[in-house]
Design a protein around this motif. Structure first.
Motif, short mmCIF file in Angstrom:
data_model
loop_
_atom_site.label_atom_id
_atom_site.label_comp_id
_atom_site.label_asym_id
_atom_site.label_seq_id
_atom_site.Cartn_x
_atom_site.Cartn_y
_atom_site.Cartn_z
N MET A 1 0.85 -1.19 0.00
CA MET A 1 0.00 0.00 0.00
C MET A 1 0.89 1.24 0.00
SD MET A 1 -2.92 1.08 2.78
CE MET A 1 -3.74 -0.49 2.56
N SER A 2 0.57 2.22 -0.87
CA SER A 2 1.37 3.44 -0.96
C SER A 2 1.15 4.31 0.27
CB SER A 2 1.00 4.21 -2.23
OG SER A 2 1.26 3.45 -3.37
N THR A 3 2.16 5.11 0.59
CA THR A 3 2.04 6.08 1.66
C THR A 3 1.03 7.15 1.28
OG1 THR A 3 4.30 5.72 2.39
CG2 THR A 3 3.27 7.81 3.02
N ILE A 4 0.16 7.50 2.20
CA ILE A 4 -0.82 8.56 2.00
C ILE A 4 -0.33 9.81 2.73
CG2 ILE A 4 -3.19 9.30 2.44
CD1 ILE A 4 -3.95 6.31 2.38
N ARG A 5 -0.18 10.89 1.99
CA ARG A 5 0.33 12.12 2.58
C ARG A 5 -0.82 13.13 2.73
NH1 ARG A 5 5.10 12.35 3.61
NH2 ARG A 5 5.09 14.62 3.75
N TYR A 92 0.23 16.68 -1.64
CA TYR A 92 -0.50 15.85 -0.69
C TYR A 92 -1.72 15.20 -1.35
CZ TYR A 92 2.30 18.46 2.67
OH TYR A 92 3.35 19.02 3.35
N ASP A 93 -2.11 14.06 -0.80
CA ASP A 93 -3.32 13.38 -1.27
C ASP A 93 -4.58 14.05 -0.75
OD1 ASP A 93 -2.16 10.86 -2.59
OD2 ASP A 93 -1.16 10.89 -0.64
N ALA A 94 -4.48 14.74 0.39
CA ALA A 94 -5.63 15.43 0.96
C ALA A 94 -5.13 16.57 1.83
CB ALA A 94 -6.48 14.46 1.79
N VAL A 95 -5.99 17.57 1.97
CA VAL A 95 -5.67 18.74 2.79
C VAL A 95 -6.82 18.97 3.77
CG1 VAL A 95 -5.06 21.19 2.81
CG2 VAL A 95 -4.44 19.77 0.84
N VAL A 96 -6.48 19.14 5.05
CA VAL A 96 -7.48 19.44 6.09
C VAL A 96 -7.18 20.82 6.65
CG1 VAL A 96 -8.48 18.76 8.29
CG2 VAL A 96 -7.66 17.00 6.70
N PHE A 97 -8.13 21.72 6.53
CA PHE A 97 -7.97 23.07 7.07
C PHE A 97 -8.56 23.13 8.47
CE2 PHE A 97 -7.60 23.69 2.55
CZ PHE A 97 -6.57 24.64 2.45
N SER A 98 -7.74 23.57 9.42
CA SER A 98 -8.18 23.70 10.81
C SER A 98 -7.69 25.04 11.35
CB SER A 98 -7.63 22.55 11.66
OG SER A 98 -6.21 22.52 11.59
N THR A 99 -8.02 26.10 10.63
CA THR A 99 -7.49 27.43 10.92
C THR A 99 -8.25 28.17 12.01
OG1 THR A 99 -8.76 28.22 9.02
CG2 THR A 99 -6.44 27.73 8.66
N GLY A 100 -9.33 27.60 12.50
CA GLY A 100 -10.01 28.16 13.66
C GLY A 100 -10.77 29.44 13.37
N ALA A 101 -11.00 30.20 14.43
CA ALA A 101 -11.71 31.48 14.36
C ALA A 101 -11.05 32.40 15.36
CB ALA A 101 -13.19 31.29 14.70
N ALA A 102 -10.35 33.40 14.87
CA ALA A 102 -9.52 34.22 15.76
C ALA A 102 -9.83 35.71 15.70
CB ALA A 102 -8.04 33.99 15.44
N THR A 103 -10.83 36.11 14.92
CA THR A 103 -11.17 37.52 14.87
C THR A 103 -12.49 37.76 15.62
OG1 THR A 103 -12.35 37.25 12.77
CG2 THR A 103 -10.01 37.83 12.66
N ASP A 104 -12.77 39.01 15.92
CA ASP A 104 -13.96 39.35 16.70
C ASP A 104 -15.19 39.44 15.81
OD1 ASP A 104 -13.25 40.03 19.59
OD2 ASP A 104 -11.72 41.15 18.49
N ARG A 105 -16.27 38.86 16.28
CA ARG A 105 -17.56 39.04 15.60
C ARG A 105 -17.97 40.51 15.81
NH1 ARG A 105 -21.25 35.83 13.49
NH2 ARG A 105 -20.09 33.97 14.16
N PRO A 106 -18.44 41.17 14.75
CA PRO A 106 -18.79 42.59 14.89
C PRO A 106 -20.04 42.80 15.75
CG PRO A 106 -19.40 41.78 12.72
CD PRO A 106 -18.63 40.67 13.38
N LEU A 107 -20.15 43.98 16.32
CA LEU A 107 -21.33 44.38 17.09
C LEU A 107 -21.84 45.67 16.47
CD1 LEU A 107 -23.16 43.92 19.56
CD2 LEU A 107 -21.58 45.34 20.87
N ASP A 108 -23.03 45.62 15.93
CA ASP A 108 -23.57 46.75 15.17
C ASP A 108 -24.39 47.66 16.07
OD1 ASP A 108 -24.31 48.44 13.15
OD2 ASP A 108 -25.86 47.12 12.32
N SER A 387 -3.75 6.15 -6.31
CA SER A 387 -2.56 6.22 -5.47
C SER A 387 -1.44 6.92 -6.23
CB SER A 387 -2.12 4.82 -5.06
OG SER A 387 -0.94 4.88 -4.30
N VAL A 388 -0.78 7.88 -5.57
CA VAL A 388 0.30 8.65 -6.19
C VAL A 388 1.50 8.66 -5.25
CG1 VAL A 388 0.98 10.89 -7.12
CG2 VAL A 388 -1.38 10.10 -7.40
#
Length: 445
Positions: A1-5, A92-108, A387-388
């Motif tokens: 089985m090929s390595t999965i990156r 890569y074979d797949a990309v997972v984004f886990s960049t979160g939420a770091a800015t303030d929600r606005p208050l109008d 597989s690559v």
């Protein structure tokens, strides 16, 4: 089985849990965790107040994951600047984004942009020693309003009210201690829109407000309302019951005459920040519960003199280059972690997990189950993907060609040891290094 990156973009808890589950669920998976900061751990390192060492215990578990042979940490690499989606898809074979939420929600509300009005996320970044935060913070206000009914609001209130000297047992950075030493505050007013059974405080955070002998906690009885829905919540949830009991104890407590005070105002909603050239006060409307835990305005307004306002009404995710984005919710559209394009079709090999997937809600336990769902989708999709063979060093070479000063895991360990040594010399557990250039220099050795 090929390595999965697999590339995981973001080295906070969500990304690390995804890497953990991936390597446990599949023996041929190799994960690169890419992080835009030189240090790992995300909001656990840069979103938790320095006087909360118990919460930082989670770092020990995260460290064990990142130190595994099949996981590689690549810090100081910014997605969208140093690498684009096409680059990641090449390597890569797949990309997972886990960049979160770091800015303030606005208050109008009118006046929210006046000088002296701040987002809580910016203040948290400053006192947590974030390398991209401003070096200093204006702390000349004597009376301050904090808008919000969650733990971030309590953290902000506590950090503003607590004397700087009491922080010297923590990992607080030197510039932050110097800034807090100049703090002129006497009164911090926390405004919650609903009643005691609807606030999002945790019992521990609420109790910790009174741990400083220099701070009195005053919960004002106006707005301390319990309706039918509130009573049901108190009866059915232990945490809610403890929060309400703690708030009631504060209502009944006699002030000690401490030099600083935290006031909690329930059932008061902000309607305007007052001032001409800068913040001079805040206007709130008294609210009343409707029996179902919702509130309505009473038409009665209260003006409170303050010289600064902090909004702590929630975090918001930021748009990612080359990915669809829901501007209102602050998330990447997805189905069980699979990123969806504008037509609702899954983008091949592209996934999200954590707050950028579901929004800034839930505790660490939710983050683990959330990552498990995304990983299950990823691995199911890979069963049908070709597989690559991919060169694991190609991404490192590309970053070097682009002049990116990558922080490796061994480099982070050098920086980590340096911070611990600084702390030991001062009789503390750690002193955090803040400037990015200094972090990179130490990591490089």
């Amino acid at each position: 089985m090929s390595t999965i990156r697999v590339a995981v973009v973001g080295a906070g808890p969500a990304g690390i849990y995804a890497a953990d589950i991936l390597t446990q669920e599949h023996p041929e998976v190799r994960v690169d965790v890419l992080e835009r900061l030189p240090a790992p751990y995300g909001l656990v390192r840069y979103g938790v107040a320095p006087d909360h060492p118990r919460i930082k215990e989670i770092i020990k578990a995260l460290r064990r994951v990142l130190s595994r042979d099949r996981i590689r940490f690549l810090g100081n690499v910014e997605y969208g600047t140093d690498l684009k989606l096409a680059d990641l898809q090449d390597h890569y074979d797949a990309v997972v984004f886990s960049t979160g939420a770091a800015t303030d929600r606005p208050l109008d509300v009118p006046g929210i942009d006046l000088p002296g009005s701040h987002g809580a996320a910016d203040f948290v970044s400053w006192y947590a020693g974030h390398p991209d935060a401003t070096e200093s913070w204006p702390l000349d206000a004597r009376e301050i309003a904090v808008i919000g009914a969650g733990n971030v609001a309590l953290d902000v209130a506590r950090m503003l009210a607590k004397p700087a000297e009491e922080q010297l047992v923590t990992e607080i950075a030197d510039n932050v201690f110097q800034g807090l030493s100049l703090n002129q505050v006497t009164d911090v007013h926390v405004f919650a829109r609903r009643g005691p059974a609807q606030v999002r405080f945790t019992p521990m955070e609420l109790r910790e407000l009174s741990h400083s002998p220099e701070v009195d906690v005053i919960v004002h009885p106006e707005g301390f309302e319990i309706d039918e829905a509130s009573q049901a919540a108190i009866s059915g949830n232990k945490s809610t019951r403890l929060v309400v009991d703690t708030l009631l104890k504060y209502v009944e407590a006699e002030p000690t005459g401490a030099s600083r005070r935290i006031h909690i105002h329930l059932c008061q909603a902000p309607v305007e920040v007052l001032g001409t050239d800068r913040v001079e006060g805040i206007r709130t409307e008294r609210m009343e519960l409707q029996g179902d835990a919702t509130v309505r305005g009473t038409g009665e307004y209260v003006d409170t003199p303050v010289q600064a306002v902090y909004r702590a009404v929630g975090y918001l995710g930021s748009e990612l280059v080359d990915l669809p984005f829901d501007q209102t919710a602050g998330v990447v559209p997805n189905d069980a972690g699979r990123v969806l394009d504008l037509d609702g079709a899954a983008v091949p090999g592209t996934y999200v997990t954590g707050w950028i997937k579901r929004g800034p809600v839930g505790l660490i336990g939710h983050t683990k189950s959330d990552a498990a769902e995304t990983v299950a989708s990823l691995l199911a999709d890979l069963e049908h993907a070709p597989s690559v063979d991919r060169d694991p060093d190609a991404i490192v070479a590309q970053l070097a060609e682009r002049g990116v000063a990558v922080t490796t895991w061994s480099g982070w360990e050098r920086l980590d040891a340096h911070e611990v040594a600084l702390g030991e010399a001062a009789g503390r557990e750690r002193i955090k290094v803040v400037p990015r250039e200094e972090m990179l220099r130490i990591a490089k050795g």
